[in-house]
Scaffold this motif. Structure first.
Motif, PDB file in Angstrom:
ATOM      1  N   MET A   1       0.833  -1.211   0.000  1.00 16.25           N
ATOM      2  CA  MET A   1       0.000   0.000   0.000  1.00 16.25           C
ATOM      3  C   MET A   1       0.874   1.270   0.000  1.00 16.25           C
ATOM      4  O   MET A   1       1.852   1.343   0.726  1.00 16.25           O
ATOM      5  N   ASN A   2       0.513   2.232  -0.845  1.00 13.86           N
ATOM      6  CA  ASN A   2       1.260   3.490  -0.837  1.00 13.86           C
ATOM      7  C   ASN A   2       0.757   4.372   0.286  1.00 13.86           C
ATOM      8  O   ASN A   2      -0.446   4.585   0.418  1.00 13.86           O
ATOM      9  N   LEU A   3       1.681   4.843   1.089  1.00 10.78           N
ATOM     10  CA  LEU A   3       1.273   5.719   2.180  1.00 10.78           C
ATOM     11  C   LEU A   3       1.519   7.164   1.745  1.00 10.78           C
ATOM     12  O   LEU A   3       2.653   7.543   1.461  1.00 10.78           O
ATOM     13  N   ASN A   4       0.444   7.931   1.684  1.00 11.12           N
ATOM     14  CA  ASN A   4       0.586   9.324   1.250  1.00 11.12           C
ATOM     15  C   ASN A   4       0.418  10.319   2.396  1.00 11.12           C
ATOM     16  O   ASN A   4       1.058  11.346   2.437  1.00 11.12           O
ATOM     17  N   LYS A   5      -0.480   9.945   3.326  1.00 10.95           N
ATOM     18  CA  LYS A   5      -0.774  10.909   4.390  1.00 10.95           C
ATOM     19  C   LYS A   5      -0.044  10.587   5.689  1.00 10.95           C
ATOM     20  O   LYS A   5       0.039  11.416   6.578  1.00 10.95           O
ATOM     21  N   ALA A   6       0.442   9.357   5.817  1.00 11.86           N
ATOM     22  CA  ALA A   6       1.064   8.928   7.080  1.00 11.86           C
ATOM     23  C   ALA A   6       2.384   9.652   7.324  1.00 11.86           C
ATOM     24  O   ALA A   6       3.077  10.055   6.379  1.00 11.86           O
ATOM     25  N   VAL A   7       2.758   9.791   8.603  1.00 11.69           N
ATOM     26  CA  VAL A   7       4.041  10.408   8.942  1.00 11.69           C
ATOM     27  C   VAL A   7       5.166   9.519   8.411  1.00 11.69           C
ATOM     28  O   VAL A   7       5.041   8.286   8.375  1.00 11.69           O
ATOM     29  N   ARG A   8       6.266  10.148   7.975  1.00 12.09           N
ATOM     30  CA  ARG A   8       7.388   9.350   7.454  1.00 12.09           C
ATOM     31  C   ARG A   8       8.192   8.783   8.627  1.00 12.09           C
ATOM     32  O   ARG A   8       8.579   9.507   9.535  1.00 12.09           O
ATOM     33  N   LEU A   9       8.414   7.479   8.612  1.00 13.80           N
ATOM     34  CA  LEU A   9       9.220   6.833   9.659  1.00 13.80           C
ATOM     35  C   LEU A   9      10.273   5.976   8.978  1.00 13.80           C
ATOM     36  O   LEU A   9       9.935   5.136   8.139  1.00 13.80           O
ATOM     37  N   ASP A  10      11.525   6.165   9.314  1.00 20.61           N
ATOM     38  CA  ASP A  10      12.574   5.352   8.698  1.00 20.61           C
ATOM     39  C   ASP A  10      12.622   3.965   9.335  1.00 20.61           C
ATOM     40  O   ASP A  10      12.290   3.803  10.508  1.00 20.61           O
ATOM     41  N   GLU A  11      13.071   2.992   8.550  1.00 22.96           N
ATOM     42  CA  GLU A  11      13.213   1.599   9.026  1.00 22.96           C
ATOM     43  C   GLU A  11      14.067   1.514  10.287  1.00 22.96           C
ATOM     44  O   GLU A  11      13.822   0.731  11.179  1.00 22.96           O
ATOM     45  N   ASP A  12      15.139   2.343  10.313  1.00 25.24           N
ATOM     46  CA  ASP A  12      16.075   2.233  11.436  1.00 25.24           C
ATOM     47  C   ASP A  12      15.703   3.144  12.605  1.00 25.24           C
ATOM     48  O   ASP A  12      16.516   3.375  13.493  1.00 25.24           O
ATOM     49  N   ASN A  13      14.482   3.667  12.622  1.00 22.87           N
ATOM     50  CA  ASN A  13      14.034   4.439  13.791  1.00 22.87           C
ATOM     51  C   ASN A  13      14.179   3.552  15.025  1.00 22.87           C
ATOM     52  O   ASN A  13      13.673   2.428  15.059  1.00 22.87           O
ATOM     53  N   ILE A  14      14.877   4.046  16.028  1.00 23.81           N
ATOM     54  CA  ILE A  14      15.254   3.203  17.159  1.00 23.81           C
ATOM     55  C   ILE A  14      14.081   2.916  18.109  1.00 23.81           C
ATOM     56  O   ILE A  14      14.114   1.975  18.897  1.00 23.81           O
ATOM     57  N   ALA A  15      13.025   3.734  17.993  1.00 19.18           N
ATOM     58  CA  ALA A  15      11.970   3.656  19.001  1.00 19.18           C
ATOM     59  C   ALA A  15      10.593   3.258  18.470  1.00 19.18           C
ATOM     60  O   ALA A  15       9.797   2.675  19.202  1.00 19.18           O
ATOM     61  N   ILE A  16      10.305   3.564  17.223  1.00 21.70           N
ATOM     62  CA  ILE A  16       8.939   3.436  16.696  1.00 21.70           C
ATOM     63  C   ILE A  16       8.941   2.565  15.449  1.00 21.70           C
ATOM     64  O   ILE A  16       9.853   2.652  14.633  1.00 21.70           O
ATOM     65  N   ARG A  17       7.868   1.791  15.276  1.00 20.67           N
ATOM     66  CA  ARG A  17       7.750   0.937  14.090  1.00 20.67           C
ATOM     67  C   ARG A  17       6.314   1.018  13.578  1.00 20.67           C
ATOM     68  O   ARG A  17       5.373   1.118  14.367  1.00 20.67           O
ATOM     69  N   ARG A  18       6.168   0.990  12.244  1.00 17.81           N
ATOM     70  CA  ARG A  18       4.807   0.949  11.686  1.00 17.81           C
ATOM     71  C   ARG A  18       4.544  -0.440  11.118  1.00 17.81           C
ATOM     72  O   ARG A  18       5.379  -0.983  10.385  1.00 17.81           O
ATOM     73  N   ILE A  19       3.399  -1.020  11.487  1.00 11.14           N
ATOM     74  CA  ILE A  19       2.987  -2.296  10.896  1.00 11.14           C
ATOM     75  C   ILE A  19       2.164  -1.911   9.663  1.00 11.14           C
ATOM     76  O   ILE A  19       0.980  -1.556   9.756  1.00 11.14           O
ATOM     77  N   THR A  20       2.843  -1.918   8.508  1.00 10.51           N
ATOM     78  CA  THR A  20       2.264  -1.331   7.302  1.00 10.51           C
ATOM     79  C   THR A  20       0.926  -1.964   6.925  1.00 10.51           C
ATOM     80  O   THR A  20      -0.003  -1.260   6.499  1.00 10.51           O
ATOM     81  N   GLU A  21       0.808  -3.282   7.105  1.00  6.90           N
ATOM     82  CA  GLU A  21      -0.452  -3.958   6.721  1.00  6.90           C
ATOM     83  C   GLU A  21      -1.658  -3.416   7.486  1.00  6.90           C
ATOM     84  O   GLU A  21      -2.783  -3.499   7.009  1.00  6.90           O
ATOM     85  N   ARG A  22      -1.421  -2.903   8.685  1.00  2.00           N
ATOM     86  CA  ARG A  22      -2.550  -2.391   9.464  1.00  2.00           C
ATOM     87  C   ARG A  22      -2.923  -0.943   9.120  1.00  2.00           C
ATOM     88  O   ARG A  22      -4.020  -0.494   9.418  1.00  2.00           O
ATOM     89  N   CYS A  23      -1.965  -0.221   8.531  1.00  2.00           N
ATOM     90  CA  CYS A  23      -2.158   1.230   8.340  1.00  2.00           C
ATOM     91  C   CYS A  23      -3.244   1.512   7.310  1.00  2.00           C
ATOM     92  O   CYS A  23      -3.276   0.911   6.237  1.00  2.00           O
ATOM     93  N   ILE A  24      -4.137   2.448   7.632  1.00  2.00           N
ATOM     94  CA  ILE A  24      -5.211   2.815   6.705  1.00  2.00           C
ATOM     95  C   ILE A  24      -4.941   4.190   6.071  1.00  2.00           C
ATOM     96  O   ILE A  24      -5.816   4.783   5.456  1.00  2.00           O
ATOM     97  N   ASP A  25      -3.731   4.671   6.255  1.00  2.00           N
ATOM     98  CA  ASP A  25      -3.279   5.951   5.683  1.00  2.00           C
ATOM     99  C   ASP A  25      -4.235   7.111   6.011  1.00  2.00           C
ATOM    100  O   ASP A  25      -4.546   7.935   5.150  1.00  2.00           O
TER     101      ASP A  25
END
Ligand code: SF4
Ligand code: SF4
Ligand code: SF4
Length: 434
Positions: free
Chosen positions: A1-25
């Motif tokens: 899924m293309n995320l257009n509205k979601a905040v940008r989070l880098d893969e190597d963010n040490i504290a936060i992770r996005r479970i992309t399959e759950r995101c509804i943008d």
């Protein structure tokens, strides 16, 4: 899924992770990051996403697509390793929110049962970060007095919120000198665990794992920034998962006390978890260090206890007349920036109402979040009210460690172990890779 509205989070963010399959943008995280946290920038201009690791986006994602980077499984592995001694230290704000994960009312103060549940889970030593908070207060109050005497680097800013410190390092590098160099409560505790504790227990660091439980995702970043940091930082929500996976129900746990050495905190150490608490605690201590007396004004500092995002007061500390402020949120800091020279001491915390509203706190459905932080704060102030010792420098464990190990507040040894320095991170704004 293309995320257009979601905040940008880098893969190597040490504290936060996005479970992309759950995101509804839905874009809610980006709105929170821009408006509540105050991180506004052009995504196309920077190489890395600019994130201060505060976790406010986690609390506000409607579908649970944002989570802390989980480290509690590593803790479970160490608990099963018989060659390791595992210590765990509990931050103040955790004890009024952990109960929510076990069906209790927000603000329920759980300390002894929490210690009991951690012993049941297999931790060898359970310590109280409130002791570290008292040490932070004493060193920071000493530093404030020194700056007032020399009139240098005022206003002094608190530096125990790593999200705020990172924000300042990125966006206001010229004000870095105003940050208190005193380490945060967990920074101080980890330095003492890695020196004093190892020495008296005759342990080798390679056999010891130090874990801390915090209401804060940004502490996962903080523990990596200095030498002698904690080994693992887990959030309140991760601790709930750890206990549940270990089949432990805190409601049924025995009441136990924190382990000796780092077991006692004053009321000052407890209120650290609420916005204004660090300011109140530091002024209590600075005034006591200057006058030798307990000043009632700072024992129930009403002007600083409201839920306003900017709280100000004019106070007399010793013979100094000071203007002080407690700021909640980076946008509020930007508001006071033009009149910064009016102040002598400023507490800045990123999260709404302070750490009680931290991004690593127990997850509560968005519709039920109204008023919850205030209940958690009330729990902390109530504990302060009941404390026999309200001033950090009167904590007997604090007096003892200065007497036997650190000499005196602000001593060369204290400066070496309990203070730190900060980095210029403004380059992140300049890097262009597109
Ligand atoms: S708030 Fe959650 S669902 Fe909405 S865009 Fe952000 S990560 Fe996706
Ligand atoms: S952790 Fe904080 S700074 Fe980072 S994206 Fe989420 S809200 Fe923004
Ligand atoms: S206010 Fe507290 S919980 Fe929030 S980022 Fe700062 S230290 Fe962490």
């Amino acid at each position: 899924m293309n995320l257009n509205k979601a905040v940008r989070l880098d893969e190597d963010n040490i504290a936060i992770r996005r479970i992309t399959e759950r995101c509804i943008d839905c874009g809610r995280c980006k709105t929170i990051c821009e408006n509540l946290v105050g991180i506004k920038y052009d995504y196309n201009k920077t190489k890395e996403a600019i994130c201060i690791n505060c976790g406010q986006c986690i609390l506000n994602c409607p579908v649970g697509a944002l989570v802390p980077k989980y480290d509690y499984k590593k803790v479970l592995d160490y608990l099963h390793d018989t060659n390791k001694t595992v210590t765990i230290s509990i931050a103040p704000a955790v004890r009024t929110s952990i109960g929510e994960g076990f069906g209790l009312e927000a603000g329920t103060f759980l300390e002894k049962q929490l210690v009991g549940s951690l012993k049941e889970a297999g931790f060898d030593y359970v310590f109280d970060v409130t002791f570290g908070a008292d040490m932070t207060v004493v060193e920071e109050a000493t530093e404030l007095i020194e700056r007032l005497k020399t009139k240098k680097n005022l206003p002094q800013f608190t530096s125990c919120c790593p999200a705020w410190v990172k924000y300042l390092e990125i966006f206001h590098e010229n004000l870095r000198k105003n940050l208190s160099t005193t380490k945060s409560p967990i920074g101080i505790l980890s330095s003492l665990l890695n020196t004093y504790f190892l020495k008296i227990k005759e342990l080798d660091k390679k056999d010891v794992i130090n874990v801390v439980v915090v209401p804060c995702t940004a502490k996962k970043f903080e523990i990596k920034r200095t030498e002698m940091g904690m080994d693992i930082a887990i959030t309140t929500s991760e601790l709930i998962m750890l206990l549940k996976e270990s089949n432990i129900d805190i409601n049924k746990s025995k009441e136990e006390n924190f382990d000796e050495i780092f077991s006692k905190g004053s009321g000052s150490g407890v209120i650290f978890g609420s916005s204004g608490g660090v300011l109140e605690a530091t002024l209590r201590c600075a005034d006591y260090l200057l006058t030798g007396k307990e000043n009632n004004v700072f024992l129930d500092f009403k002007e600083i206890r409201s839920s306003d995002k900017i709280k100000e007061a004019n106070v007399k500390v010793g013979n100094y007349h000071l203007k002080v402020a407690a700021i909640s949120g980076m946008p509020s800091f930007e508001t006071i920036l033009p009149k910064l020279n009016d102040y002598d001491f400023i507490e800045v915390m990123n999260c709404p109402n302070g750490c009680v509203g931290g991004g690593g706190q127990t997850l509560v459905p968005i519709a039920k979040q109204q008023g919850i932080n205030l209940k958690r704060s009330e729990g902390l102030y109530q504990d302060d009210k009941m404390s026999k010792i309200k001033i950090s420098y009167k904590n007997p464990d604090v007096i003892n460690i200065y007497k036997t190990y650190l000499d005196y507040p602000g001593s060369p040894k204290a400066l070496k172990l309990l203070h730190t320095n900060f980095k210029d991170r403004s380059n992140i704004l300049k890097e262009k890779s597109f």
